[in-house]
Design a protein around this motif. Structure first.
Motif, PDB file in Angstrom:
ATOM      1  N   VAL A  66      70.938   8.431 -41.581  1.00 10.12           N
ATOM      2  CA  VAL A  66      71.885   9.094 -40.676  1.00 10.12           C
ATOM      3  C   VAL A  66      71.488   8.771 -39.240  1.00 10.12           C
ATOM      4  CG1 VAL A  66      72.856  11.307 -39.963  1.00 10.12           C
ATOM      5  CG2 VAL A  66      72.239  10.930 -42.357  1.00 10.12           C
ATOM      6  N   THR A  67      72.403   8.120 -38.514  1.00 10.24           N
ATOM      7  CA  THR A  67      72.104   7.710 -37.132  1.00 10.24           C
ATOM      8  C   THR A  67      73.176   8.180 -36.152  1.00 10.24           C
ATOM      9  OG1 THR A  67      73.224   5.589 -37.417  1.00 10.24           O
ATOM     10  CG2 THR A  67      70.855   5.657 -37.913  1.00 10.24           C
ATOM     11  N   ASP A  68      74.113   8.981 -36.620  1.00 10.60           N
ATOM     12  CA  ASP A  68      75.163   9.460 -35.729  1.00 10.60           C
ATOM     13  C   ASP A  68      74.995  10.961 -35.495  1.00 10.60           C
ATOM     14  OD1 ASP A  68      75.823  10.193 -38.295  1.00 10.60           O
ATOM     15  OD2 ASP A  68      77.958   9.779 -38.086  1.00 10.60           O
ATOM     16  N   GLY A  69      75.927  11.560 -34.782  1.00 10.82           N
ATOM     17  CA  GLY A  69      75.801  12.976 -34.443  1.00 10.82           C
ATOM     18  C   GLY A  69      74.585  13.185 -33.561  1.00 10.82           C
ATOM     19  N   VAL A  70      73.823  14.244 -33.818  1.00  8.59           N
ATOM     20  CA  VAL A  70      72.636  14.525 -33.002  1.00  8.59           C
ATOM     21  C   VAL A  70      71.556  13.462 -33.186  1.00  8.59           C
ATOM     22  CG1 VAL A  70      72.986  17.014 -32.791  1.00  8.59           C
ATOM     23  CG2 VAL A  70      71.727  16.116 -34.749  1.00  8.59           C
ATOM     24  N   PHE A  71      71.667  12.686 -34.254  1.00 11.37           N
ATOM     25  CA  PHE A  71      70.693  11.614 -34.505  1.00 11.37           C
ATOM     26  C   PHE A  71      70.894  10.427 -33.564  1.00 11.37           C
ATOM     27  CE2 PHE A  71      70.709  14.157 -38.291  1.00 11.37           C
ATOM     28  CZ  PHE A  71      69.371  14.240 -38.617  1.00 11.37           C
ATOM     29  N   ARG A  72      71.948  10.427 -32.770  1.00 11.95           N
ATOM     30  CA  ARG A  72      72.127   9.399 -31.730  1.00 11.95           C
ATOM     31  C   ARG A  72      71.173   9.627 -30.577  1.00 11.95           C
ATOM     32  NH1 ARG A  72      77.830   9.970 -29.705  1.00 11.95           N
ATOM     33  NH2 ARG A  72      77.300  12.110 -30.180  1.00 11.95           N
ATOM     34  N   VAL A 130      64.280   0.060 -38.538  1.00  8.39           N
ATOM     35  CA  VAL A 130      63.507  -0.473 -37.417  1.00  8.39           C
ATOM     36  C   VAL A 130      64.393  -0.596 -36.175  1.00  8.39           C
ATOM     37  CG1 VAL A 130      62.243  -2.492 -36.564  1.00  8.39           C
ATOM     38  CG2 VAL A 130      61.811  -1.632 -38.882  1.00  8.39           C
ATOM     39  N   ALA A 131      65.610  -1.088 -36.342  1.00  4.82           N
ATOM     40  CA  ALA A 131      66.544  -1.205 -35.214  1.00  4.82           C
ATOM     41  C   ALA A 131      66.874   0.176 -34.649  1.00  4.82           C
ATOM     42  CB  ALA A 131      67.808  -1.929 -35.648  1.00  4.82           C
ATOM     43  N   TYR A 132      67.101   1.135 -35.532  1.00 10.54           N
ATOM     44  CA  TYR A 132      67.379   2.510 -35.097  1.00 10.54           C
ATOM     45  C   TYR A 132      66.185   3.074 -34.335  1.00 10.54           C
ATOM     46  CZ  TYR A 132      68.068   7.574 -35.556  1.00 10.54           C
ATOM     47  OH  TYR A 132      68.178   8.924 -35.312  1.00 10.54           O
ATOM     48  N   ARG A 133      64.984   2.866 -34.863  1.00  5.27           N
ATOM     49  CA  ARG A 133      63.760   3.359 -34.213  1.00  5.27           C
ATOM     50  C   ARG A 133      63.593   2.765 -32.821  1.00  5.27           C
ATOM     51  NH1 ARG A 133      59.214   1.869 -37.634  1.00  5.27           N
ATOM     52  NH2 ARG A 133      58.997   0.110 -36.270  1.00  5.27           N
ATOM     53  N   HIS A 134      63.993   1.517 -32.646  1.00  3.34           N
ATOM     54  CA  HIS A 134      63.887   0.882 -31.326  1.00  3.34           C
ATOM     55  C   HIS A 134      64.966   1.363 -30.372  1.00  3.34           C
ATOM     56  CE1 HIS A 134      60.518  -1.662 -32.150  1.00  3.34           C
ATOM     57  NE2 HIS A 134      61.094  -2.154 -33.228  1.00  3.34           N
ATOM     58  N   ARG A 135      66.051   1.857 -30.910  1.00  9.18           N
ATOM     59  CA  ARG A 135      67.186   2.288 -30.085  1.00  9.18           C
ATOM     60  C   ARG A 135      67.070   3.748 -29.636  1.00  9.18           C
ATOM     61  NH1 ARG A 135      70.657   1.065 -33.675  1.00  9.18           N
ATOM     62  NH2 ARG A 135      71.270   3.126 -34.373  1.00  9.18           N
ATOM     63  N   VAL A 136      66.524   4.622 -30.507  1.00  9.75           N
ATOM     64  CA  VAL A 136      66.497   6.059 -30.241  1.00  9.75           C
ATOM     65  C   VAL A 136      65.049   6.551 -30.259  1.00  9.75           C
ATOM     66  CG1 VAL A 136      67.275   8.314 -31.070  1.00  9.75           C
ATOM     67  CG2 VAL A 136      68.767   6.325 -31.298  1.00  9.75           C
ATOM     68  N   ARG A 137      64.712   7.374 -29.280  1.00  2.60           N
ATOM     69  CA  ARG A 137      63.346   7.905 -29.196  1.00  2.60           C
ATOM     70  C   ARG A 137      63.073   8.936 -30.291  1.00  2.60           C
ATOM     71  NH1 ARG A 137      60.578   6.717 -24.414  1.00  2.60           N
ATOM     72  NH2 ARG A 137      61.932   5.804 -22.843  1.00  2.60           N
ATOM     73  N   ARG A 138      61.803   9.144 -30.531  1.00  2.12           N
ATOM     74  CA  ARG A 138      61.360  10.079 -31.562  1.00  2.12           C
ATOM     75  C   ARG A 138      61.846  11.498 -31.268  1.00  2.12           C
ATOM     76  NH1 ARG A 138      55.261   9.729 -33.063  1.00  2.12           N
ATOM     77  NH2 ARG A 138      56.090   8.104 -34.391  1.00  2.12           N
ATOM     78  N   TRP A 139      61.646  11.976 -30.059  1.00  3.90           N
ATOM     79  CA  TRP A 139      62.005  13.352 -29.735  1.00  3.90           C
ATOM     80  C   TRP A 139      63.392  13.427 -29.100  1.00  3.90           C
ATOM     81  CZ3 TRP A 139      59.589  17.453 -31.670  1.00  3.90           C
ATOM     82  CH2 TRP A 139      58.297  17.267 -32.189  1.00  3.90           C
ATOM     83  N   VAL A 140      63.604  12.706 -27.996  1.00  4.61           N
ATOM     84  CA  VAL A 140      64.919  12.755 -27.362  1.00  4.61           C
ATOM     85  C   VAL A 140      65.090  11.573 -26.412  1.00  4.61           C
ATOM     86  CG1 VAL A 140      64.284  14.249 -25.398  1.00  4.61           C
ATOM     87  CG2 VAL A 140      66.615  14.266 -26.239  1.00  4.61           C
TER      88      VAL A 140
END
Length: 143
Positions: A66-72, A130-140
């Motif tokens: 899940v990468t959308d919603g608050v996970f963005r 991995v791409a998601y991890r590089h795009r979005v920070r761990r906390w915010v």
């Protein structure tokens, strides 16, 4: 989170290292707590919609990433929400000592929970994670 909240209460009553926020201003702690609750509920709802697990002890069972919603905005919105709930609790208590717990909560959560979850998600979803991890920070925030 409940252990951290109890420790904050104990420090507030047993070792109140200085008063920060007087009554009734300490009721402003409801704001970060409410924001934290909204974030955790939104994350849980998004997991339910995706029909994937949000069992923190079995991240390898995730059926979708899940990468959308608050996970963005956060890779770990449930932990972010918990940190905001604890921040609201600290404001409500009104002394300095409860704030000492928050960095330890964040570090403990990162080391004990988030890092193993990230390993499991990378093993399960590979380059997509991995791409998601590089795009979005761990906390915010974004990288």
């Amino acid at each position: 989170m409940l252990i951290a909240a109890a420790l904050m209460w104990t420090l507030h009553h047993g070792l109140p290292l200085g008063h920060l926020i007087d009554f009734p201003w300490n009721y402003l702690g409801v704001l970060p707590a409410a924001i934290g609750r909204v974030i955790t509920v939104a994350a849980g709802n998004r997991f339910r919609q995706a029909r994937t697990t949000f069992d923190a002890f079995r991240p390898g069972d995730a059926s979708s990433l899940v990468t959308d919603g608050v996970f963005r905005f956060s890779r770990n919105p449930m932990y972010l929400g918990s940190l905001l709930l604890l921040s609201g609790w600290a404001v409500g208590l009104g002394t300095v000592s409860p704030w000492l717990v928050l960095p330890f909560f964040a570090m403990f959560t990162s080391i004990v929970q988030i890092v193993p979850e990230e390993r499991a998600l990378e093993a399960r979803f590979g380059e997509t994670y991995v791409a998601y991890r590089h795009r979005v920070r761990r906390w915010v925030g974004y990288n």
